[in-house]
Design a protein around this motif. Structure first.
Motif, PDB file in Angstrom:
ATOM      1  N   ASP A 182       1.218  -1.021  -0.197  1.00  0.00           N
ATOM      2  CA  ASP A 182      -0.615  -0.295   0.051  1.00  0.00           C
ATOM      3  C   ASP A 182       0.605   1.729   0.255  1.00  0.00           C
ATOM      4  N   LEU A 183       0.966   2.265  -0.403  1.00  0.00           N
ATOM      5  CA  LEU A 183       1.510   3.493  -1.180  1.00  0.00           C
ATOM      6  C   LEU A 183       0.937   4.698  -1.250  1.00  0.00           C
ATOM      7  N   THR A 184      -0.364   4.689  -0.421  1.00  0.00           N
ATOM      8  CA  THR A 184      -0.848   5.619   0.279  1.00  0.00           C
ATOM      9  C   THR A 184      -0.361   6.215   1.278  1.00  0.00           C
ATOM     10  N   ASP A 185       0.447   5.400   2.089  1.00  0.00           N
ATOM     11  CA  ASP A 185       1.281   6.867   3.086  1.00  0.00           C
ATOM     12  C   ASP A 185       2.523   7.353   2.011  1.00  0.00           C
ATOM     13  N   TYR A 186       3.250   6.749   1.376  1.00  0.00           N
ATOM     14  CA  TYR A 186       4.254   6.509   0.503  1.00  0.00           C
ATOM     15  C   TYR A 186       3.941   8.585   0.304  1.00  0.00           C
ATOM     16  N   LEU A 187       3.009   8.398  -0.496  1.00  0.00           N
ATOM     17  CA  LEU A 187       2.805   9.131  -2.134  1.00  0.00           C
ATOM     18  C   LEU A 187       1.379  10.181  -1.925  1.00  0.00           C
ATOM     19  N   SER A 188       0.676  10.178  -1.290  1.00  0.00           N
ATOM     20  CA  SER A 188      -0.673  11.041  -0.822  1.00  0.00           C
ATOM     21  C   SER A 188      -0.258  12.306  -0.436  1.00  0.00           C
ATOM     22  N   GLY A 189      -0.765  13.230  -1.212  1.00  0.00           N
ATOM     23  CA  GLY A 189      -0.933  14.650  -0.920  1.00  0.00           C
ATOM     24  C   GLY A 189       0.102  15.640  -1.450  1.00  0.00           C
ATOM     25  N   ASP A 190       1.115  15.529  -0.141  1.00  0.00           N
ATOM     26  CA  ASP A 190       2.890  16.367  -0.612  1.00  0.00           C
ATOM     27  C   ASP A 190       3.255  15.394   0.672  1.00  0.00           C
ATOM     28  N   LEU A 215      -4.060   3.520  -2.861  1.00  0.00           N
ATOM     29  CA  LEU A 215      -3.206   4.031  -3.686  1.00  0.00           C
ATOM     30  C   LEU A 215      -1.946   3.261  -3.881  1.00  0.00           C
ATOM     31  N   MET A 216      -2.033   1.805  -4.719  1.00  0.00           N
ATOM     32  CA  MET A 216      -1.659   0.723  -4.605  1.00  0.00           C
ATOM     33  C   MET A 216      -0.614   0.670  -5.640  1.00  0.00           C
ATOM     34  N   SER A 217      -0.495   1.610  -6.476  1.00  0.00           N
ATOM     35  CA  SER A 217       0.498   1.400  -7.929  1.00  0.00           C
ATOM     36  C   SER A 217       1.421   2.512  -7.770  1.00  0.00           C
ATOM     37  N   ILE A 218       2.397   2.560  -8.764  1.00  0.00           N
ATOM     38  CA  ILE A 218       2.546   4.101  -9.975  1.00  0.00           C
ATOM     39  C   ILE A 218       1.975   3.925 -11.359  1.00  0.00           C
ATOM     40  N   PHE A 394       3.887  -1.665  -9.745  1.00  0.00           N
ATOM     41  CA  PHE A 394       3.277  -2.534  -8.001  1.00  0.00           C
ATOM     42  C   PHE A 394       4.238  -3.060  -7.571  1.00  0.00           C
ATOM     43  N   VAL A 395       4.031  -2.335  -5.862  1.00  0.00           N
ATOM     44  CA  VAL A 395       5.778  -2.630  -5.531  1.00  0.00           C
ATOM     45  C   VAL A 395       5.148  -4.299  -4.415  1.00  0.00           C
ATOM     46  N   LYS A 396       6.628  -5.296  -4.126  1.00  0.00           N
ATOM     47  CA  LYS A 396       6.173  -6.240  -3.608  1.00  0.00           C
ATOM     48  C   LYS A 396       5.881  -5.952  -2.116  1.00  0.00           C
ATOM     49  N   LYS A 397       4.809  -6.587  -1.513  1.00  0.00           N
ATOM     50  CA  LYS A 397       4.045  -6.553  -0.236  1.00  0.00           C
ATOM     51  C   LYS A 397       5.532  -6.810   0.995  1.00  0.00           C
ATOM     52  N   GLY A 398       5.599  -5.846   2.385  1.00  0.00           N
ATOM     53  CA  GLY A 398       6.660  -6.859   3.535  1.00  0.00           C
ATOM     54  C   GLY A 398       7.803  -6.791   2.765  1.00  0.00           C
ATOM     55  N   LEU A 399       8.268  -5.786   2.631  1.00  0.00           N
ATOM     56  CA  LEU A 399      10.062  -5.488   2.109  1.00  0.00           C
ATOM     57  C   LEU A 399      10.383  -4.527   3.315  1.00  0.00           C
ATOM     58  N   GLY A 400       9.415  -3.666   4.024  1.00  0.00           N
ATOM     59  CA  GLY A 400      10.263  -2.954   4.538  1.00  0.00           C
ATOM     60  C   GLY A 400      10.132  -0.988   4.693  1.00  0.00           C
ATOM     61  N   LYS A 401       9.722  -0.753   5.312  1.00  0.00           N
ATOM     62  CA  LYS A 401      10.024   0.592   4.629  1.00  0.00           C
ATOM     63  C   LYS A 401      10.540   1.312   4.408  1.00  0.00           C
ATOM     64  N   GLU A 402      12.083   1.245   4.755  1.00  0.00           N
ATOM     65  CA  GLU A 402      13.583   1.372   3.510  1.00  0.00           C
ATOM     66  C   GLU A 402      13.682   1.058   2.337  1.00  0.00           C
ATOM     67  N   ARG A 403      13.048  -0.229   2.121  1.00  0.00           N
ATOM     68  CA  ARG A 403      13.011  -0.665   0.703  1.00  0.00           C
ATOM     69  C   ARG A 403      12.270  -0.178   0.001  1.00  0.00           C
ATOM     70  N   VAL A 404      10.703   0.111   0.357  1.00  0.00           N
ATOM     71  CA  VAL A 404       9.839   0.734  -0.154  1.00  0.00           C
ATOM     72  C   VAL A 404      10.168   2.121  -0.952  1.00  0.00           C
ATOM     73  N   GLU A 405      10.634   2.727   0.082  1.00  0.00           N
ATOM     74  CA  GLU A 405      11.449   3.924  -0.161  1.00  0.00           C
ATOM     75  C   GLU A 405      12.900   4.330  -1.689  1.00  0.00           C
ATOM     76  N   GLU A 406      13.465   3.188  -1.075  1.00  0.00           N
ATOM     77  CA  GLU A 406      14.526   3.158  -2.123  1.00  0.00           C
ATOM     78  C   GLU A 406      14.370   2.245  -3.576  1.00  0.00           C
ATOM     79  N   LEU A 407      13.523   1.947  -3.594  1.00  0.00           N
ATOM     80  CA  LEU A 407      12.440   1.080  -5.270  1.00  0.00           C
ATOM     81  C   LEU A 407      11.934   3.251  -5.908  1.00  0.00           C
TER      82      LEU A 407
END
Length: 559
Positions: A182-190, A215-218, A394-407
């Motif tokens: 779930d990418l909502t908290d990474y990308l929504s709004g500002d 928001l589940m994808s780019i 889509f980003v694979k689920k369960g990779l952890g916050k740091e890895r998701v931000e790197e992706l």
């Protein structure tokens, strides 16, 4: 990007009539079993207007060149020349962990060299600061590969899902919830400010990236709304003293005049989608519209569709379609058009520029042009189209916050727009190896065509424009002149703003029903079977269930 040579992202439309899951791939185990047994729902409707507060906030990127030509939305703006200077849009390397990223993307044509064998991948990965390892799959079989991956719950770090495949994947929303981040908290709004290239994407593209109200994808924004155009060899028609058709009668007559089996020449490939458009058959979401009483109606049930079937069957019966295509022998229709063995071909607008650029070097005077859409019944034509994204990452689920931000940082780099150094490297590779550069702009070398297959494009996206090509200096003006005229007649979508996860039985019935109709068109079944095929689609094919679902979605949205 070039799924089949140099061209624009609209090349994705080239394969809409060629890809799809088989009946066996969409029924039974498949996604449903792979995502944990019986899913909570088989269909769902999201009102995207209610999710506006979750959209990433769109912001322009300073320093980009101004377009030379303006597109009428959703047609993008165009550039007739490359900027003299490129600028670096991303200040630091996005990859920091040293942990390889695995991604899966489609390609149409020969598979490009893989990691360790590609100077292109090495150059881009060096700029990223991390290796991206691509599993590049045959675009014509991509839906089957997706179904297998999702069913096995075995997805890579980054997965590209073309938009046109989503409708064929049963219970896809349930698969998204089970397998992807779930990418909502990474990308929504500002929050999207951390990824300024993604912030340039149009809001309409982000709206389509929601599943289950999150928001589940780019999205990969489309660079043109049209799925199809009818292209003709204007040079050959001019030589024969024939004009482009403006009526169905003229289309058939021109086809009859140019067909000469003794010379190995026929008029058409399968142009059924364009024939439907000429007859004003609905095209929204595979073919839905509202009747005058507000009831949803699918194309199969309309008199316009029956007229289109009758005309196309007449074309086949008259022997105006190349026989290898009739027999489905796998003949390459593009090669037939290039060699003058057929004179008209239905394809995506993305076919135009690459074919013109390549074939004008082979055939002096080669001139490929689209036939303006006309109406079989008079009045304004109807043009199919939408502004849905080309694909979703889509980003694979369960990779952890740091890895998701790197992706996301890697995806952000890959999404740099036209006018940036990052865009130039992604699209054209290394100067002197993958392209040469003149005052007119970059031109790919043989190595460039071999190694670059939109790998990074298909795990990102970019704010869309129609970019120039030195080999075809009039292309941007021609494309925008055609597109700005056709967009005036773009079909209205009654479900615009609603994202519909159609019933599984309906999804599973689409391809088998289309196959039966194809048999009727090509004379393998009698035309009188059409009514029975449609009745079967209404029942066991899920048509009536789909109609009720669409009606309820409108009612629930207060429309």
């Amino acid at each position: 990007m070039e799924p089949s040579g140099p061209g624009s992202a609209t090349n994705r439309r080239n394969f809409l009539s060629l890809v799809g899951l088989s009946a066996a791939a969409t029924v039974g185990s498949g996604l449903l079993a792979g995502c944990g047994g019986e899913a909570a729902s088989t269909s769902d409707a999201q009102d995207l207007d209610k999710l506006a507060d979750l959209l990433p906030r769109q912001k322009d990127l300073p320093g980009l060149p101004k377009p030379d030509m303006v597109g009428t939305r959703p047609v993008p703006d165009g550039y007739t020349r490359f900027p003299a200077e490129l600028f670096d849009a991303v200040g630091e390397k996005p990859g920091r962990s040293g942990q390889r990223i695995n991604g899966m993307t489609p390609a149409w044509g020969p598979a490009p060299p893989s990691l360790g064998q590609s100077q292109y991948l090495a150059a881009v990965n060096d700029e990223l600061g991390i290796d991206v390892n691509f599993s590049v799959q045959d675009g014509l079989k991509y839906a089957e590969k997706l179904n297998a991956l999702l069913g096995a719950r075995d997805v890579p770090d980054l997965l590209c899902v073309p938009q046109w495949e989503v409708a064929k994947l049963p219970r896809f929303a349930d698969a998204v919830a089970a397998l992807f981040e779930d990418l909502t908290d990474y990308l929504s709004g500002d929050r999207v400010d951390a990824y300024p290239m993604l912030a340039t994407f149009p809001a309409g593209a982000w709206r389509e990236a929601f599943w289950n109200e999150r928001l589940m994808s780019i999205p990969n924004p489309t660079d043109g709304p049209f799925p199809w155009a009818l292209f003709g060899r204007k040079d050959l028609l001019d030589a024969a003293g024939l004009a482009y058709p403006k009526t169905m009668e003229e289309l058939f007559e021109v086809g009859r005049q140019v067909t000469d089996p003794n010379k190995g020449v026929w008029a058409f490939d399968d142009i059924f989608s364009m024939v439907q458009m000429f007859y004003k058959v609905p095209g929204t979401d595979d073919g839905w519209r509202l009747k005058s009483d507000g009831t949803p109606e699918f194309k199969y049930e309309t008199p316009e569709f029956k007229q289109a079937v009758e005309f196309m069957a007449k074309v086949y019966q008259a022997g105006l379609v190349h026989p290898d295509l009739v027999a489905s022998k796998g003949e390459d229709a593009k090669q037939l058009l290039q060699s003058g063995k057929i004179l008209f071909k239905q394809d995506g607008p993305g076919m135009w520029q690459p074919m013109q650029a390549e074939q004008q070097k082979v055939t002096p005077g080669f001139n490929l042009q689209p036939v303006p859409v006309f109406s079989a019944s008079g009045g304004d034509p109807l043009v199919w189209g939408d502004d849905k994204p080309i694909s979703y990452t889509f980003v694979k689920k369960g990779l952890g916050k740091e890895r998701v931000e790197e992706l996301l940082r890697v995806i952000n780099w890959c999404s740099a727009p036209f006018g940036t150094a990052e865009f130039n490297l992604r699209e054209y590779g290394v100067e002197g190896k993958h392209h040469t550069r003149s005052a007119a702009g970059p031109a790919k070398t043989e190595l460039g065509f071999k190694e670059i297959a939109n790998q990074y494009f298909f795990v990102s996206g970019r704010s869309p424009v129609i970019q120039p090509f030195p080999q075809t200096p009039t292309y941007v003006r021609d494309y925008l002149a055609y597109s700005n005229e056709m967009v005036k007649f773009l079909e209205k979508d009654p479900w615009n703003g609603l994202k519909l996860e159609m019933p599984a039985r309906y999804k599973a019935g689409l391809v088998p029903t289309e196959d039966k109709i194809t048999d009727i068109l090509r004379g393998r079944r009698p035309l009188t079977d059409l009514d029975a095929v449609i009745q079967e689609w209404r029942g066991s094919g899920g048509g009536d269930e789909a109609r009720e679902f669409r009606a309820k979605a409108l009612a629930d949205a207060g429309r």
